[in-house]
Structure formats: C-alpha cells, structure tokens
Scaffold this motif. Structure first.
Motif, mmCIF file in Angstrom:
data_model
loop_
_atom_site.group_PDB
_atom_site.id
_atom_site.type_symbol
_atom_site.label_atom_id
_atom_site.label_comp_id
_atom_site.label_asym_id
_atom_site.label_seq_id
_atom_site.Cartn_x
_atom_site.Cartn_y
_atom_site.Cartn_z
ATOM 1 N N MET A 1 0.849 -1.204 0.000
ATOM 2 C CA MET A 1 0.000 0.000 0.000
ATOM 3 C C MET A 1 0.882 1.251 0.000
ATOM 4 S SD MET A 1 -2.787 1.218 2.812
ATOM 5 C CE MET A 1 -3.610 -0.352 3.062
ATOM 6 N N GLU A 2 0.489 2.233 -0.774
ATOM 7 C CA GLU A 2 1.228 3.500 -0.753
ATOM 8 C C GLU A 2 1.115 4.136 0.623
ATOM 9 O OE1 GLU A 2 3.054 4.642 -3.207
ATOM 10 O OE2 GLU A 2 2.513 2.935 -4.470
ATOM 11 N N ARG A 3 2.135 4.900 0.979
ATOM 12 C CA ARG A 3 2.109 5.497 2.316
ATOM 13 C C ARG A 3 1.056 6.598 2.426
ATOM 14 N NH1 ARG A 3 7.813 7.093 4.391
ATOM 15 N NH2 ARG A 3 7.940 4.833 4.460
ATOM 16 N N TYR A 4 0.856 7.367 1.346
ATOM 17 C CA TYR A 4 -0.052 8.515 1.425
ATOM 18 C C TYR A 4 -1.175 8.417 0.401
ATOM 19 C CZ TYR A 4 3.744 10.424 4.181
ATOM 20 O OH TYR A 4 4.694 10.601 5.147
ATOM 21 N N ASP A 5 -2.351 8.832 0.833
ATOM 22 C CA ASP A 5 -3.487 9.004 -0.067
ATOM 23 C C ASP A 5 -4.431 10.002 0.597
ATOM 24 O OD1 ASP A 5 -4.996 7.672 1.869
ATOM 25 O OD2 ASP A 5 -4.851 5.744 0.857
ATOM 26 N N SER A 6 -5.593 10.214 -0.026
ATOM 27 C CA SER A 6 -6.482 11.279 0.469
ATOM 28 C C SER A 6 -7.148 10.942 1.798
ATOM 29 C CB SER A 6 -7.543 11.597 -0.587
ATOM 30 O OG SER A 6 -8.349 10.445 -0.794
ATOM 31 N N ARG A 7 -7.042 9.688 2.238
ATOM 32 C CA ARG A 7 -7.607 9.300 3.536
ATOM 33 C C ARG A 7 -6.522 9.224 4.607
ATOM 34 N NH1 ARG A 7 -12.844 10.285 3.305
ATOM 35 N NH2 ARG A 7 -13.841 9.350 1.514
ATOM 36 N N THR A 8 -5.344 9.725 4.272
ATOM 37 C CA THR A 8 -4.204 9.642 5.189
ATOM 38 C C THR A 8 -3.770 11.041 5.584
ATOM 39 O OG1 THR A 8 -3.482 7.606 4.118
ATOM 40 C CG2 THR A 8 -1.828 8.783 5.416
ATOM 41 N N ALA A 9 -3.384 11.194 6.840
ATOM 42 C CA ALA A 9 -2.804 12.459 7.303
ATOM 43 C C ALA A 9 -1.385 12.216 7.808
ATOM 44 C CB ALA A 9 -3.645 13.066 8.415
ATOM 45 N N ALA A 47 1.669 15.566 -2.552
ATOM 46 C CA ALA A 47 1.572 15.094 -3.936
ATOM 47 C C ALA A 47 0.518 13.997 -4.073
ATOM 48 C CB ALA A 47 2.933 14.590 -4.419
ATOM 49 N N ALA A 48 0.322 13.229 -2.996
ATOM 50 C CA ALA A 48 -0.647 12.127 -3.030
ATOM 51 C C ALA A 48 -2.028 12.561 -2.547
ATOM 52 C CB ALA A 48 -0.137 10.973 -2.167
ATOM 53 N N GLY A 49 -2.203 13.846 -2.268
ATOM 54 C CA GLY A 49 -3.500 14.339 -1.816
ATOM 55 C C GLY A 49 -3.766 14.093 -0.344
#
Ligand code: VGL
Ligand code: ZN
Length: 211
Positions: A1-9, A47-49
């Motif tokens: 899984m990518e470390r960052y996405d729009s559901r991650t802070a 960059a990943a939102g």
C-alpha cells in the motif's frame, strides 16, 4: 500500500526551535537533522493528496509543565517566542494545532490535561482529521519519547491506522533508552514502526506487517 493518499494524514509533531535548534531550551539531540526527511514526507504527502497537520507546543510563561512551577521541564515553547516558532526550515503546508496555551499539561496532539480539574480536554486535531475522512495517520517529529509517542498512541486508540517514521523522529532520552522503549510501547499498541528504507519493522508478536 502507498504510504499517502487522500484518507491519510501526515502529523508533524512539534518541529519547533526549542526542540529542533541546538540552541533551543529543550534541544533534542539530532532534532534538526530530521528536517530534510520530514520535508520530503510533507511533499510526498501533498503530492498524493494527503492532509498534512502540524502540532505546536504552546505554553504560557507559567505552567505546571515547567520545573519552575512544579513540573519537570525547563521553560520552553512559550507563546509567541522564538523557541515556540516552527523551525524556519520546516515546510508548512497545512493546519497547525497548538496545545497547552491555557496552561494545560500533557504531550499528545489530541488531548490536553486541565491543570485545575485534571480533566482531559480535546484539541481540534481529531475533528480536523474526521472532517477530512482520515482513516490512517503517519506520525513524525519531536520528541519520540513524549509528544510523538503520546500522539501516536492516542491516534491508535482513536481507531486511526497509525504508523511512525523512525527516520523522522528523535528522542529526549532523559534516561538512556527512553526513545526505544517508547517505540516498543507504540508497537505493542498496534502502531507500525517504519524504518528509514520505508520497510515496516516487526509489530506485536504474530501480527502481519502493513506497509
Ligand atoms: C515535548 C517535553 C515537553 C515534546 C513537549 O514535544 O515531545 N516534550 N514538552
Ligand atoms: Zn512542552
């Protein structure tokens, strides 16, 4: 899984002059050296939102947190002073949550302890995360054995899938090993400790390791 996405802070804890600058009042060994890594995380998160949130230790001149007033710490991060300012090299790209401004004690970015009643009062951090639909948090900053640990433990207890970036933290280590013991406490509470290469390290016995 990518470390960052729009559901991650990404939560950047207390990267302030008094902790990060070698001349700071509560200077953490190597504190300044995490800043390039932290900035790279800030950029990757943006960059990943992902949301980037900062915490800031923010004390009045007198508080039971300070040794002069019955606590254990030298005077640090006094409201409006140089020491309380976020380090000038830190890239700031999101809301800043201040904690302790009414003399509250405690270390977590999520909660403060009222010095009179002893009651725990929330900061606005959890509502900022909930309003954005955040499910996962990644924690870095200062210091491993106090505000990073307290913030990560609270995040996990609140149900956020929580990880801590080992390359982006440094410990006060009042006693040698405090930082490592704090990491063990976090891992035991289900927090994923991520090493410098981005590989997750062993969590609590038997649990599969998330990326
Ligand atoms: C902290 C000690 C006192 C921290 C704050 O940010 O970890 N440590 N106040
Ligand atoms: Zn403090």
């Amino acid at each position: 899984m990518e470390r960052y996405d729009s559901r991650t802070a990404l939560i950047v804890v207390d990267v302030q002059n008094d902790f990060a600058d070698p001349a700071g009042a509560l200077s953490v060994a190597g504190g300044e050296t995490i800043i390039p890594y932290v900035n790279a995380q800030v950029r990757a998160a943006r960059a990943a939102g992902a949301l980037v949130v900062y915490t800031q230790d923010w004390h009045p001149a007198h508080t039971p947190h300070f040794a002069q007033d019955g606590g254990i710490w030298p005077v640090h991060c006094v409201i409006g002073t140089w020491g309380a300012a976020l380090h000038p090299a830190l890239e700031v790209a999101g809301p800043v949550v201040r904690k302790g401004s009414n003399g509250e004690d405690g270390y977590s970015g999520f909660t403060m302890r009222d010095p009179v009643s002893g009651a725990t009062v929330p900061t606005e951090l959890e509502s900022i995360l909930r309003a954005r639909g955040i499910q996962r948090v990644v924690v870095c900053g200062l210091a491993t054995d106090y505000c990073v640990a307290a913030t990560a433990l609270d995040a996990a207890a609140l149900g956020f899938e929580t990880s801590v970036l080992r390359a982006g933290i440094r410990a006060v280590d009042l006693q040698p090993g405090d930082g490592e013991r704090a990491l063990e406490r976090m891992a035991a509470a289900g927090v994923t400790i991520v090493d410098e290469e981005g590989e997750a390290q062993a969590g609590p016995a038997g649990t599969p390791i998330a990326r």
